[in-house]
Design an enzyme around this catalytic site. Structure first.
Site, PDB file in Angstrom:
ATOM      1  N   GLY A 237       0.751  -1.246   0.000  1.00 24.46           N
ATOM      2  CA  GLY A 237       0.000   0.000   0.000  1.00 24.46           C
ATOM      3  C   GLY A 237       0.779   1.291   0.000  1.00 24.46           C
ATOM      4  N   GLU A 271       3.919  -6.619   2.117  1.00 20.36           N
ATOM      5  CA  GLU A 271       3.639  -7.066   0.740  1.00 20.36           C
ATOM      6  C   GLU A 271       3.648  -5.879  -0.218  1.00 20.36           C
ATOM      7  OE1 GLU A 271      -0.292  -8.587   1.281  1.00 20.36           O
ATOM      8  OE2 GLU A 271       0.321 -10.226   2.593  1.00 20.36           O
ATOM      9  N   PRO A 272       4.759  -5.174  -0.333  1.00 21.47           N
ATOM     10  CA  PRO A 272       4.752  -3.983  -1.191  1.00 21.47           C
ATOM     11  C   PRO A 272       4.807  -4.341  -2.670  1.00 21.47           C
ATOM     12  CG  PRO A 272       6.971  -4.376  -0.390  1.00 21.47           C
ATOM     13  CD  PRO A 272       6.092  -5.449   0.224  1.00 21.47           C
ATOM     14  N   GLY A 273       4.095  -3.598  -3.489  1.00 21.17           N
ATOM     15  CA  GLY A 273       4.147  -3.798  -4.936  1.00 21.17           C
ATOM     16  C   GLY A 273       4.567  -2.485  -5.591  1.00 21.17           C
ATOM     17  N   ARG A 274       3.604  -1.559  -5.651  1.00 24.64           N
ATOM     18  CA  ARG A 274       3.828  -0.277  -6.332  1.00 24.64           C
ATOM     19  C   ARG A 274       5.121   0.423  -5.884  1.00 24.64           C
ATOM     20  NH1 ARG A 274      -0.647   2.735  -7.980  1.00 24.64           N
ATOM     21  NH2 ARG A 274      -1.835   1.522  -6.459  1.00 24.64           N
ATOM     22  N   ARG A 310      -4.575   2.487 -16.258  1.00 26.33           N
ATOM     23  CA  ARG A 310      -4.806   3.262 -15.025  1.00 26.33           C
ATOM     24  C   ARG A 310      -5.544   4.590 -15.273  1.00 26.33           C
ATOM     25  NH1 ARG A 310      -1.725   4.995 -11.609  1.00 26.33           N
ATOM     26  NH2 ARG A 310      -2.766   4.130  -9.799  1.00 26.33           N
ATOM     27  N   TYR A 314      -9.149   4.433 -13.497  1.00 29.37           N
ATOM     28  CA  TYR A 314      -9.215   5.123 -12.190  1.00 29.37           C
ATOM     29  C   TYR A 314      -9.132   6.638 -12.312  1.00 29.37           C
ATOM     30  CZ  TYR A 314      -7.171   0.527 -10.863  1.00 29.37           C
ATOM     31  OH  TYR A 314      -6.869  -0.798 -10.701  1.00 29.37           O
ATOM     32  N   CYS A 339     -11.098   2.620 -29.999  1.00 25.35           N
ATOM     33  CA  CYS A 339     -12.367   3.263 -30.342  1.00 25.35           C
ATOM     34  C   CYS A 339     -13.217   3.523 -29.105  1.00 25.35           C
ATOM     35  CB  CYS A 339     -13.123   2.388 -31.327  1.00 25.35           C
ATOM     36  SG  CYS A 339     -12.051   1.844 -32.636  1.00 25.35           S
ATOM     37  N   TYR A 368       1.562  -1.852 -12.164  1.00 24.67           N
ATOM     38  CA  TYR A 368       0.192  -1.877 -12.670  1.00 24.67           C
ATOM     39  C   TYR A 368       0.104  -1.267 -14.075  1.00 24.67           C
ATOM     40  CZ  TYR A 368      -0.495  -2.943  -7.756  1.00 24.67           C
ATOM     41  OH  TYR A 368      -0.394  -3.523  -6.515  1.00 24.67           O
TER      42      TYR A 368
END
Ligand code: LLP
Length: 405
Positions: A237, A271-274, A310, A314, A339, A368
């Protein structure tokens, strides 16, 4: 050496000009800085001590990147059997793998139990029942942790806030007792941890503090009740700077998330990703042409929402810049060939007069980006390269239309 910088107005990745990479590998192209990733891993290790860092594979599952992260000592947080197989291929041991996710199939549970993974993060009564049923059949032990829904509010975009009762994730604290009954009825199930995941792109530390003290309280009660609690899992997060956001430093983040686990004498899992990978990647696209209506200017490029979803999904904002700097002419919406009006990479972007063949870069797309790419409009997914000093390596070839998708 910084991951991305400008030299003489040219955007570079480490020692190579991005325009050279585009010439060599074509566009759309994801470009990553290998040394940027390695440096970031070192930063995590320095700030997190002996924390078990399980990289969230969903952020970017390129096999070479997973292998690099494994070599840096990271475990893996997976949410599907596909990600589990990627993690194993990258060299992760089963004891390095945590399996998260709100819905796991019997086949996925069976594979994780057979491998003997570090932990299943259990999110519901139905999952707990399925795990107990499958261990009894396989006669193999399983390590689990409960993912609690701490009902802690965080400031992020609504689709990626996960720690509230409005969200499908985790088990409300009040429901833990009925899950414990199942654990206590099956000796092959070992409850070794307690965790949460508050959401993604968090820019404040307060929610981590609140949630970790709640988890610590639950963990000590479970210990007293005789469960062999070894760890607290604070999920992922941590946010990054897409435009001018100011995410907490790794040092401050580390101090906050470690405090309760240290006090309790249990290990911390994250659990870091970004925050591992976002800053270390860009998406490079070629301009196909510019056009205007009486209301707006459009810069049409060869990357689209299928390559980077993204912004469309979002309304996420990324910096979009010309690869070669020149004086700004006007504001443009940078859009793809798909399109749909929702197909844009950036809106109101100040750009110079660009012509067909000129290059733009969408920044902070290491996380992502490619992992959410699709073949919508039968578009081949982009190639991926990483730069290591003055070398560039193709780490995933561009798809070809004849592959059929
Ligand atoms: N652990 C769990 C259980 C998660 O659900 C996630 C992300 C993570 C760890 C990693 O979170 P991170 O450190 O990357 O924030 N596609 C969205 C992000 C979705 C995140 C989903 N869960 C985006 O592009 O912003």
């Amino acid at each position: 050496m910084s991951a991305f910088s400008r030299r003489g107005g040219e955007l570079c990745c480490e020692a190579i000009a991005v325009s050279e990479l585009a010439k060599k590998f074509g566009t759309p192209l994801y470009v990553y800085s290998k040394n940027g990733i390695v440096d970031r891993c070192r930063g995590f290790r320095a700030a997190l001590g002996n924390t078990k860092i399980c990289y969230a594979v969903k952020a970017n599952s390129n096999p070479s990147i997973l292998t690099l992260l494994h070599a840096a000592g990271f475990g893996m947080d997976v949410v599907s059997v596909g990600e589990m197989e990627h993690a194993l291929k990258a060299g992760a041991l089963p004891s390095d793998i945590v399996f998260s996710g709100v819905g796991k199939t019997d086949a996925e549970i069976e594979r994780g139990i057979s491998l003997g993974i570090f932990s299943f993060n259990v999110e519901s009564r139905f999952e707990m029942e399925a795990i107990a049923r499958i261990v009894a059949r396989l006669k193999k032990p399983v390590r689990i942790s409960f993912r609690v829904n701490p009902n802690v509010d965080v400031m992020t975009i609504p689709y990626i806030a996960t720690g509230l009762y409005e969200n499908k994730f985790g088990v409300p604290e009040g429901d833990l007792a009925e899950l414990l009954e199942i654990v206590e009825g099956e000796p092959l199930v070992k409850l070794v941890g307690i965790g949460c995941h508050l959401g993604s792109q968090l820019l404040e530390l307060k929610p981590y503090q609140l949630a970790s003290s709640r988890l610590a309280k639950i963990a000590s009660e479970l210990k007293v009740a005789g469960h062999p609690i070894e760890f607290i899992d604070m999920g992922g997060g941590l946010g990054v700077s897409y435009v001018d956001e100011k995410p907490p430093s790794l040092k401050d983040y580390g101090a906050i998330v470690r405090a309760e686990a240290d006090r309790l004498g249990v290990r911390l899992v994250i659990e870091p990703g970004r925050s591992v990978i976002a800053d270390n990647g860009i998406l490079v696209a070629s301009v196909l042409g510019c056009k205007s209506t009486p209301k707006r200017n459009f810069c049409v490029v060869d990357a689209a929402m299928n390559d980077l979803i993204r912004p469309s999904l979002y309304e996420a904002v990324h910096r979009v810049e010309p690869v070669v700097e020149s004086p700004v002419k006007a504001k443009f919406d940078v859009v793809g060939p798909i399109c749909e009006t929702g197909d844009f990479l950036g809106r109101d972007i100040p750009l110079p007069q660009l012509s067909r063949g000129d290059l733009i870069a969408v920044l902070t797309t290491g996380a992502y980006g490619m992992s959410m790419a699709s073949n919508y409009n039968a578009r081949p997914r982009p190639a991926e390269v990483w730069v290591d000093g003055s070398d560039s390596v193709l780490i995933r070839p561009r798809e070809r239309p004849e592959q059929g998708f």
